[in-house]
Design an enzyme around this catalytic site. Structure first.
Site, short mmCIF file in Angstrom:
data_model
loop_
_atom_site.label_atom_id
_atom_site.label_comp_id
_atom_site.label_asym_id
_atom_site.label_seq_id
_atom_site.Cartn_x
_atom_site.Cartn_y
_atom_site.Cartn_z
N HIS A 1 -6.72 9.72 5.90
CA HIS A 1 -6.21 8.64 6.76
C HIS A 1 -6.16 9.11 8.20
O HIS A 1 -5.93 10.28 8.47
CB HIS A 1 -4.79 8.25 6.33
CG HIS A 1 -4.68 7.70 4.95
ND1 HIS A 1 -3.93 8.28 3.96
CD2 HIS A 1 -5.22 6.59 4.38
CE1 HIS A 1 -3.99 7.56 2.85
NE2 HIS A 1 -4.78 6.53 3.07
N GLY A 2 -6.29 8.19 9.12
CA GLY A 2 -6.16 8.53 10.54
C GLY A 2 -7.50 9.00 11.10
O GLY A 2 -8.56 8.52 10.69
N THR B 1 -6.96 2.46 10.68
CA THR B 1 -7.01 3.06 12.02
C THR B 1 -7.99 2.36 12.96
O THR B 1 -7.67 2.11 14.13
CB THR B 1 -7.38 4.55 11.90
OG1 THR B 1 -6.39 5.19 11.07
CG2 THR B 1 -7.39 5.24 13.25
N ASP C 1 0.83 -1.20 0.00
CA ASP C 1 0.00 0.00 0.00
C ASP C 1 0.87 1.27 0.00
O ASP C 1 1.85 1.34 0.75
CB ASP C 1 -0.87 -0.05 1.28
CG ASP C 1 -2.10 0.81 1.19
OD1 ASP C 1 -2.50 1.19 0.08
OD2 ASP C 1 -2.70 1.09 2.26
N HIS D 1 -9.98 5.32 0.35
CA HIS D 1 -9.08 5.15 1.49
C HIS D 1 -9.64 5.95 2.67
O HIS D 1 -10.52 6.79 2.50
CB HIS D 1 -7.69 5.67 1.14
CG HIS D 1 -6.94 4.79 0.19
ND1 HIS D 1 -5.67 4.33 0.44
CD2 HIS D 1 -7.30 4.26 -1.01
CE1 HIS D 1 -5.27 3.56 -0.56
NE2 HIS D 1 -6.23 3.51 -1.46
N GLY D 2 -9.07 5.69 3.86
CA GLY D 2 -9.48 6.48 5.02
C GLY D 2 -10.89 6.15 5.49
O GLY D 2 -11.63 7.03 5.92
N ALA D 3 -11.25 4.88 5.43
CA ALA D 3 -12.63 4.51 5.78
C ALA D 3 -12.87 4.55 7.29
O ALA D 3 -14.03 4.65 7.72
CB ALA D 3 -12.94 3.13 5.24
N SER D 4 -11.81 4.47 8.09
CA SER D 4 -12.01 4.54 9.54
C SER D 4 -12.63 5.88 9.90
O SER D 4 -12.16 6.92 9.45
CB SER D 4 -10.67 4.41 10.28
OG SER D 4 -10.09 3.17 10.02
N VAL E 1 -9.19 0.10 5.23
CA VAL E 1 -9.39 0.32 6.67
C VAL E 1 -8.09 -0.01 7.41
O VAL E 1 -7.53 -1.09 7.24
CB VAL E 1 -10.51 -0.61 7.21
CG1 VAL E 1 -10.77 -0.34 8.69
CG2 VAL E 1 -11.79 -0.47 6.40
P1 13P Z 1 -7.66 4.60 7.82
O1 13P Z 1 -6.44 4.44 8.64
O2 13P Z 1 -8.26 5.95 7.94
O3 13P Z 1 -8.64 3.51 8.04
O4 13P Z 1 -7.21 4.48 6.28
C1 13P Z 1 -6.62 3.29 5.86
C2 13P Z 1 -6.15 3.37 4.47
O5 13P Z 1 -6.68 4.10 3.67
C3 13P Z 1 -5.01 2.51 4.09
O6 13P Z 1 -4.53 2.80 2.83
#
Ligand code: 13P
Length: 278
Positions: free
Chosen positions: A178-179, A231, A81, A206-209, A229
């Site tokens: 992300h995060g 975080t 990734d 990306h950044g689904a958390s 996912v």
């Molecule tokens: P999160 O850490 O926000 O879930 O994003 C994960 C991600 O997009 C990994 O590439």
């Protein structure tokens, strides 16, 4: 079993679902993700971050995840990734990655195109898939900090980018980060619909958390085929460690502790897989 990246994503597109892609720092995390995949009868992608891969033991983690993937009954991809380093990507392909993300989103447009083109050629020799990013998704992969949205993906530029690079999947920046989200996330649905109209390859989010269940379902309904996912998995792992370390410390019952961690990961991953199903 292993499945081709593009085949997996095209299958999701055809059924109106999305594949869950989960960052795995250890074999225990991967075991939890694969357990969830099995329980839901859903394909998954095991992600290895650039930091993990470059860390001591990282070059062993990737082939180990591939072996774990080969032994499951559900279709699985193993993807490196967010990497801009061609040499690192080349090594990961040698180590068995079935997909890589050529992340040139911090580079000028032409350099981003050149990176994705080079990686496309490299990955092609290994029969592996390529994801690229246009616009920029802000936030650290391995350290969760409060993060605001980055540069958004331009739909017209995205159409040209995909045509020029022949990437198998495009990561979009539509307000995702992300995060931890610095403020309640507000995804730009109109922008996503416009990108979907202009781009003919599968799209990833990306950044689904930290996104709500409704947001995830809506993203899939509007044409997202892959959801990353990390975080939320790490948060759950820390909570589980805090709960289970004192309980398992007498007797140093490490196996029990690892089993609890895998279960915790399976719960988080399973919840996401349920939301991403058609
Ligand atoms: P999160 O850490 O926000 O879930 O994003 C994960 C991600 O997009 C990994 O590439």
């Amino acid at each position: 079993m292993l499945i081709g990246f593009r085949e997996l994503l095209d299958g999701c597109r055809a059924t109106g679902s999305a594949v869950g892609a989960f960052t795995c720092y250890t074999l225990t995390t991967a075991a939890g993700v694969l357990r969830a995949a099995d329980a839901h009868g859903a394909p998954v992608i095991l992600l290895v971050g650039a930091g993990s891969y470059a860390a001591p033991g990282g070059s062993v983690l990737l082939p180990a995840l591939r072996t774990a993937a080969e032994r499951t009954s559900t279709p699985v991809c193993v993807q490196l990734d967010h990497v801009a380093d061609r040499a690192l990507i080349g090594r990961a392909l040698e180590d068995g990655a079935t997909a890589v993300m050529a992340d040139g989103s911090r580079l000028p447009y032409d350099a981003n195109v050149a990176l994705a083109q080079d990686v496309r050629a490299l990955a092609g020799r290994h029969g592996a898939g390529v994801e690229a990013e246009l616009g920029h998704i802000e936030g650290g992969e391995d350290v969760a900090a409060a993060t605001a949205r980055g540069a958004l993906t331009d739909p017209d530029e995205a159409a040209g980018f995909v045509a020029a690079t022949r990437a198998d999947c495009l990561a979009v920046s539509i307000g995702n980060a992300h995060g931890h989200y610095a403020s309640p996330p507000q995804l730009d649905w109109t922008l996503l619909a416009r990108i979907r109209e202009r781009v003919d390859v599968p799209l990833s989010l990306h950044g689904a958390s930290g996104l709500s269940d409704d947001d995830l379902r809506r993203a899939v309904a509007l044409g997202i085929s892959k959801v990353n996912v990390n975080t939320e998995l790490r948060a759950r792992l820390y909570a589980e460690l805090a709960r289970r370390v004192p309980e398992t410390a007498p007797g140093l019952r490490l196996l029990e502790l690892e089993e609890s961690l895998a279960d915790a990961v399976a719960e988080v991953a399973g919840e996401k897989l349920r939301l991403l199903a058609a």
